[in-house]
Design a protein around this motif. Structure first.
Motif, short mmCIF file in Angstrom:
data_model
loop_
_atom_site.label_atom_id
_atom_site.label_comp_id
_atom_site.label_asym_id
_atom_site.label_seq_id
_atom_site.Cartn_x
_atom_site.Cartn_y
_atom_site.Cartn_z
N ALA A 201 46.50 37.34 31.91
CA ALA A 201 45.15 37.11 32.42
C ALA A 201 45.11 37.27 33.94
O ALA A 201 44.21 37.92 34.48
CB ALA A 201 44.67 35.71 32.02
N ARG A 202 46.08 36.69 34.64
CA ARG A 202 46.10 36.77 36.10
C ARG A 202 46.28 38.21 36.57
O ARG A 202 45.61 38.67 37.50
CB ARG A 202 47.21 35.89 36.66
CG ARG A 202 47.02 34.41 36.40
CD ARG A 202 48.29 33.64 36.69
NE ARG A 202 48.54 33.54 38.12
CZ ARG A 202 49.75 33.32 38.65
NH1 ARG A 202 50.80 33.24 37.86
NH2 ARG A 202 49.89 33.22 39.94
N ALA A 203 47.21 38.93 35.94
CA ALA A 203 47.46 40.31 36.34
C ALA A 203 46.24 41.19 36.09
O ALA A 203 45.88 42.03 36.93
CB ALA A 203 48.68 40.86 35.60
N THR A 204 45.57 40.98 34.96
CA THR A 204 44.41 41.80 34.62
C THR A 204 43.26 41.55 35.59
O THR A 204 42.61 42.49 36.05
CB THR A 204 43.96 41.53 33.18
OG1 THR A 204 45.06 41.77 32.29
CG2 THR A 204 42.79 42.41 32.80
N VAL A 205 42.99 40.29 35.88
CA VAL A 205 41.91 39.96 36.82
C VAL A 205 42.22 40.50 38.20
O VAL A 205 41.33 41.03 38.89
CB VAL A 205 41.66 38.44 36.84
CG1 VAL A 205 40.73 38.06 38.00
CG2 VAL A 205 41.07 37.98 35.51
N SER A 206 43.47 40.41 38.64
CA SER A 206 43.82 40.93 39.96
C SER A 206 43.67 42.45 40.02
O SER A 206 43.28 43.01 41.04
CB SER A 206 45.25 40.54 40.33
OG SER A 206 46.21 41.24 39.55
N MET A 207 43.94 43.14 38.91
CA MET A 207 43.79 44.59 38.86
C MET A 207 42.32 45.00 38.95
O MET A 207 42.00 46.12 39.36
CB MET A 207 44.41 45.14 37.58
CG MET A 207 45.94 45.09 37.56
SD MET A 207 46.61 45.38 35.91
CE MET A 207 46.01 47.04 35.60
N ALA A 208 41.42 44.11 38.56
CA ALA A 208 39.99 44.43 38.58
C ALA A 208 39.38 44.36 39.97
O ALA A 208 38.25 44.82 40.18
CB ALA A 208 39.24 43.48 37.65
N GLN A 209 40.10 43.80 40.94
CA GLN A 209 39.53 43.60 42.28
C GLN A 209 39.17 44.91 42.95
O GLN A 209 38.09 45.04 43.53
CB GLN A 209 40.50 42.78 43.13
CG GLN A 209 40.64 41.34 42.65
CD GLN A 209 41.83 40.62 43.25
OE1 GLN A 209 42.74 41.24 43.78
NE2 GLN A 209 41.84 39.30 43.16
N LYS A 210 40.06 45.90 42.89
CA LYS A 210 39.74 47.20 43.47
C LYS A 210 38.67 47.91 42.65
O LYS A 210 37.81 48.61 43.20
CB LYS A 210 40.99 48.07 43.55
CG LYS A 210 41.99 47.63 44.60
CD LYS A 210 43.18 48.57 44.61
CE LYS A 210 44.23 48.11 45.61
NZ LYS A 210 45.44 48.98 45.56
N GLY A 211 38.72 47.74 41.34
CA GLY A 211 37.74 48.39 40.49
C GLY A 211 36.31 47.98 40.77
O GLY A 211 35.36 48.73 40.51
N MET A 212 36.14 46.79 41.35
CA MET A 212 34.80 46.32 41.69
C MET A 212 34.15 47.13 42.80
O MET A 212 32.95 47.00 43.05
CB MET A 212 34.85 44.84 42.07
CG MET A 212 35.03 43.90 40.91
SD MET A 212 35.45 42.24 41.46
CE MET A 212 34.19 41.94 42.70
N LEU A 213 34.92 47.99 43.46
CA LEU A 213 34.32 48.88 44.46
C LEU A 213 33.24 49.77 43.84
O LEU A 213 32.30 50.19 44.52
CB LEU A 213 35.40 49.75 45.11
CG LEU A 213 36.30 49.03 46.13
CD1 LEU A 213 37.49 49.90 46.47
CD2 LEU A 213 35.51 48.69 47.40
N SER A 214 33.36 50.04 42.54
CA SER A 214 32.32 50.83 41.87
C SER A 214 30.99 50.07 41.84
O SER A 214 29.92 50.67 41.95
CB SER A 214 32.76 51.20 40.46
OG SER A 214 32.86 50.05 39.64
N LEU A 215 31.06 48.75 41.71
CA LEU A 215 29.85 47.94 41.73
C LEU A 215 29.26 47.88 43.13
O LEU A 215 28.03 47.87 43.30
CB LEU A 215 30.15 46.53 41.22
CG LEU A 215 30.84 46.44 39.86
CD1 LEU A 215 31.01 44.98 39.45
CD2 LEU A 215 30.06 47.20 38.81
N VAL A 216 30.13 47.83 44.13
CA VAL A 216 29.67 47.87 45.52
C VAL A 216 28.92 49.18 45.77
O VAL A 216 27.85 49.19 46.40
CB VAL A 216 30.85 47.74 46.49
CG1 VAL A 216 30.40 47.95 47.94
CG2 VAL A 216 31.50 46.36 46.34
#
Length: 270
Positions: A201-216
């Motif tokens: 869970a921790r690794a997956t959530v941390s991997m999503a941090q850069k992916g949120m640039l698409s939402l930005v």
């Protein structure tokens, strides 16, 4: 009013569940790109662009960008605490971080440019924490079950219907914040923690941090183009920008993976 709320809830839930199913069916390349699309922001702004003024949308988009900055703090809190606390306790603490952070960031001057700079600064902090914790990559293929999909769709539908129908009476600040709440991270963190343990869970959530640039990217394009193009033109260009950022991030990750594999003398199946 109730019928409008239900219609938006159902429409959003269908989109969220449909996209989530597509991610698992289309394979890692297309699935990875689609996973970065704004499956909650998209329906939210689809309804808001139809019903509200340019000034409302611009203010709401800025509020959403501030909420996304707070979402980085949400993810950091979860990554740091999920190894020692239960799933719901760590997510509850992360939510308690998100709410005041979103309100605080909304008072920071600088407009869209300032919000993007704040996001990048906290993204660097999140990356430093991730490296410091030395989180291992997930070693399981975690596919969403029907409970996960139903929960994600229901939460997203409730947020979007409330944000675009009831919260608009309180102004664009609340509407923009609500559609920026991290529904996806909340449900992913909860279900993965319960099913596969805190490390995954921790690794997956941390991997999503850069992916949120698409939402930005979605929020920036919406704020920049609203009032200059027809509402649905703004929506489509924001969606394309989001998908473009997601595709770029995915291709970069693939390139790094291939390069690392080649440096170890390994082979990669096509």
């Amino acid at each position: 009013m109730l019928s409008v709320l239900l219609a938006k809830l159902i429409a959003t839930a269908v989109v969220v569940v449909g996209v989530s199913l597509a991610v698992g069916k289309l394979g890692p390349r297309l699935g990875g790109i689609i996973a970065g699309t704004p499956i909650v922001l998209g329906p939210g702004y689809f309804f808001m662009l139809r019903d509200h003024s340019t000034e409302f949308i611009q203010a709401a988009a800025l509020s959403t960008l501030h909420a996304l900055v707070a979402t980085l703090l949400f993810s950091i809190s979860f990554v740091v605490t999920a190894g020692r606390l239960s799933a719901l306790a760590s997510l509850g603490l992360a939510t308690l971080c998100w709410v005041p952070a979103a309100l605080l960031f909304s008072r920071v001057p600088g407009g869209v440019g300032g919000a993007v700079l704040m996001y990048l600064a906290i993204l660097l902090l999140a990356e430093g924490i991730r490296r410091g914790l030395r989180l291992r990559q997930p070693v399981v293929v975690a596919r969403s079950g029907w409970f996960d999909l139903a929960l994600r769709g229901l939460l997203a539908g409730v947020l979007v219907s409330v944000a675009t129908t009831l919260a608009v009476k309180s102004g664009p600040l609340l509407s923009g914040m609500l559609v920026g709440f991290p529904v996806g991270l909340f449900t992913i963190g909860w279900t993965l923690h319960e099913r596969y343990g805190p490390d995954v869970a921790r690794a997956t959530v941390s991997m999503a941090q850069k992916g949120m640039l698409s939402l930005v990217a979605f929020g920036v394009v919406t704020a920049a183009l609203v009032g200059h193009l027809p509402p649905m033109g703004v929506f489509l260009l924001a969606l394309l920008a989001s998908m473009g950022v997601s595709a770029t991030l995915f291709l970069i990750s693939q390139w790094r993976f291939r390069r690392a594999l080649a440096s170890r003398g390994g082979t990669l199946d096509s």
